[in-house]
Scaffold this motif. Structure first.
Motif, short mmCIF file in Angstrom:
data_model
loop_
_atom_site.label_atom_id
_atom_site.label_comp_id
_atom_site.label_asym_id
_atom_site.label_seq_id
_atom_site.Cartn_x
_atom_site.Cartn_y
_atom_site.Cartn_z
N SER A 2 24.23 39.33 12.06
CA SER A 2 24.61 38.77 10.75
C SER A 2 25.74 39.57 10.12
O SER A 2 26.55 39.02 9.37
N SER A 21 20.29 37.06 6.69
CA SER A 21 19.53 37.28 7.94
C SER A 21 18.16 36.64 7.82
O SER A 21 17.75 36.25 6.73
N THR A 58 12.83 37.86 13.39
CA THR A 58 13.48 37.75 14.71
C THR A 58 12.64 38.46 15.77
O THR A 58 12.41 37.92 16.86
N ARG A 87 21.65 41.26 18.53
CA ARG A 87 20.85 41.78 17.42
C ARG A 87 21.73 42.46 16.37
O ARG A 87 22.69 43.15 16.71
N GLY A 88 21.38 42.19 15.12
CA GLY A 88 22.18 42.74 14.02
C GLY A 88 23.42 41.91 13.75
O GLY A 88 24.28 42.30 12.95
N GLU A 142 17.05 32.33 10.60
CA GLU A 142 18.08 32.34 9.56
C GLU A 142 18.11 31.00 8.81
O GLU A 142 18.55 30.93 7.66
N1 ASP Z 1 18.06 38.36 12.45
C1 ASP Z 1 18.92 38.95 13.45
C2 ASP Z 1 18.31 40.23 13.98
O1 ASP Z 1 17.24 40.62 13.56
C3 ASP Z 1 20.31 39.19 12.95
C4 ASP Z 1 20.44 40.21 11.86
O2 ASP Z 1 19.46 40.54 11.20
O3 ASP Z 1 21.57 40.67 11.63
O4 ASP Z 1 18.88 40.85 14.84
#
Ligand code: ASP
Ligand code: ADP
Ligand code: MG
Length: 434
Positions: free
Chosen positions: A153, A41, A47, A150-151, A74
């Motif tokens: 990864s 990430s 982000t 979001r999230g 990333e």
């Molecule tokens: N960098 C992205 C986020 O903050 C993806 C991740 O961290 O999973 O949402």
């Protein structure tokens, strides 16, 4: 020798020192004889910082440009991590989502993976090298860069694990696994050693962001074993698989299997979510077809609604109120879409409230145990927390409260269901909880 996909979240690679530390873990896994693919990430809160930066430039940035901006996060971490691993004498190469063969639909900001063709990753592994892949990103059939929400990864990692037929997908984060509640709010939360895709889906859908919802959906569809654990300790984390696991012996008699299932916990955890808003359509004529029309308009605005409540109409006026919750980010466009049909729908006014919190009690065991709701509402009453909305499924009860009483509510319910750990407080190793 195994094929392992490891994913490191932002708080595990927040600065140069952390990147070197993670590189050591990866080099060890490789030297132990495994094939290793790493999904990474963006560093720390990069982000969020990029989102804030864009907001200073434009109130509603074009989504295509937003995706190009966010994927930069990333790219930074993947290249630095490849450098760090190479420094340790292990060959590593980094790849963007596109280079890794992560193909998505064209819905910017929340694209879905449609195919994974990890040709270059396989080639890299065949050369005995570690492949590093940028998480959270892919490419559409129109050749545009997309992000997975979001999230996301986590989803990249599980999708690659499925595509490569990996033995396990390890999600490394800043806590020791999946807990019975967010350890940042409930220090006495207990680590769950094993859980099922079904329960993890409900926890993730209810806001437990330790695993992104889509990654769990993907893991369930392709039966990928997921191990959530800390990148800061050597402790075993939480295994998420198709069954609660070793206590169910497939060769045991039916009665013995039933008994094993009976011993599964009734409640798996308490999740919370602060990311939703509530819209109330006030004074809707209580006649057939109104709800259908309202939610057609809401769907047309692209919002995913969560809970819905309709009041009994006042006999004197024949008018009712309809409230629903949705992601805060969708509230503005949904309000605009509803206001545009105010004359057609003949409602009085629209209200929006983003100071709400949602608490969800999750557990596959609750469907066969009476009294769960009574105990939940009793705990909230004793804590002086008012309930604004309620929704239930077979394995979940959710309530909406004021945002500022949510933490208190989560702690009260956690204790009421005897989920508190007797062996000391959960460790939060890093991260800002953002
Ligand atoms: N960098 C992205 C986020 O903050 C993806 C991740 O961290 O999973 O949402
Ligand atoms: P990463 O940067 O590794 O992706 P996230 O911030 O996305 O990490 O997810 C880890 C965080 O999820 C933890 O720090 C914790 O605050 C939060 N969390 C919420 N609910 C839970 C839960 N039930 N178990 C563990 N962590 C949880
Ligand atoms: Mg995450």
């Amino acid at each position: 020798m195994a094929l392992i996909v490891q994913k490191y979240g932002g708080s595990s690679v927040s600065d140069a020192q952390s990147i070197k530390r993670v590189a050591k873990r990866i080099a060890e896994a490789k030297r132990a004889g495994n094939d290793v693919v790493v999904v990474v990430s963006a560093m720390g809160d990069t982000t969020d910082e990029l989102v804030d930066l864009a907001a200073q430039i434009s109130p509603v940035p074009p989504q295509r440009e937003m995706d190009i901006l966010l994927t930069a996060g990333e790219r930074i971490s993947m290249s630095l991590l490849a450098m760090a691993i190479t420094t340790l004498g292990v060959k590593a190469k980094s790849f963007t989502g596109q280079q890794a063969g992560v193909f998505t639909d064209a819905v910017h900001g929340k694209a879905r993976i449609v195919d994974v063709v990890p040709f270059r990753i396989r080639e890299t592994l065949a050369k005995g090298q570690v492949a590093i892949v940028a998480g959270f990103q892919g490419v559409s059939s129109g050749n545009d860069v997309t992000t997975l929400g979001r999230g996301g990864s986590d989803t990249t990692a599980v999708a690659l694990a499925a595509g490569l037929g990996a033995d396990v997908c390890e999600i490394y984060t800043d806590v020791d696994g999946v807990f019975t509640a967010d350890p940042r709010i409930v220090p006495t939360a207990r680590k769950i050693d094993r859980t099922t895709y079904e329960e993890m889906l409900e926890l993730a859908a209810s806001g437990a962001k330790v695993l992104a919802l889509r990654s769990v959906e993907y893991a369930r569809r392709y039966d990928v074993p997921v191990h959530v654990r800390s990148s800061f300790s050597g402790a075993k984390g939480t295994m998420v698989t198709g069954t609660h696991g070793d206590q169910i012996d497939p060769n045991a008699s039916h009665d013995e299997q039933e008994e094993a299932v009976m011993e599964d916990p009734i409640i798996s955890g308490v999740a919370h979510d602060r990311s939703e808003a509530k819209i109330t359509v006030v004074g809707v004529p209580d006649v057939p077809g109104q709800a259908a029309r309202i939610f057609e308009v809401v769907a047309g605005s692209g919002a995913n609604i969560d809970m819905i409540v309709q009041n009994v109409s006042a006999a004197s006026t024949g008018l009712t109120d309809i409230s629903f919750t949705l992601p805060q980010g969708d509230a503005r466009s949904t309000m605009a879409a509803l206001n545009a049909v105010k004359d057609e729908l003949k409602f009085d006014e629209l209200q929006v409230d983003d100071q709400i919190g949602k608490l969800s009690l999750v557990g596959a065991g609750m469907k066969s145990h009476p009294g769960v709701s009574a105990r939940l509402f009793g705990a909230l009453r004793d804590a002086g927390v008012n309930i604004e909305m309620i929704s239930t499924s077979e394995i979940r009860i959710s309530v909406v409260t004021r945002a500022d009483s949510l933490d208190e509510a989560v702690r009260a319910v956690h204790t009421a269901f005897q989920l508190d750990s007797a062996d000391g407080e959960a460790v939060v190793y890093a991260g800002t909880g953002r």
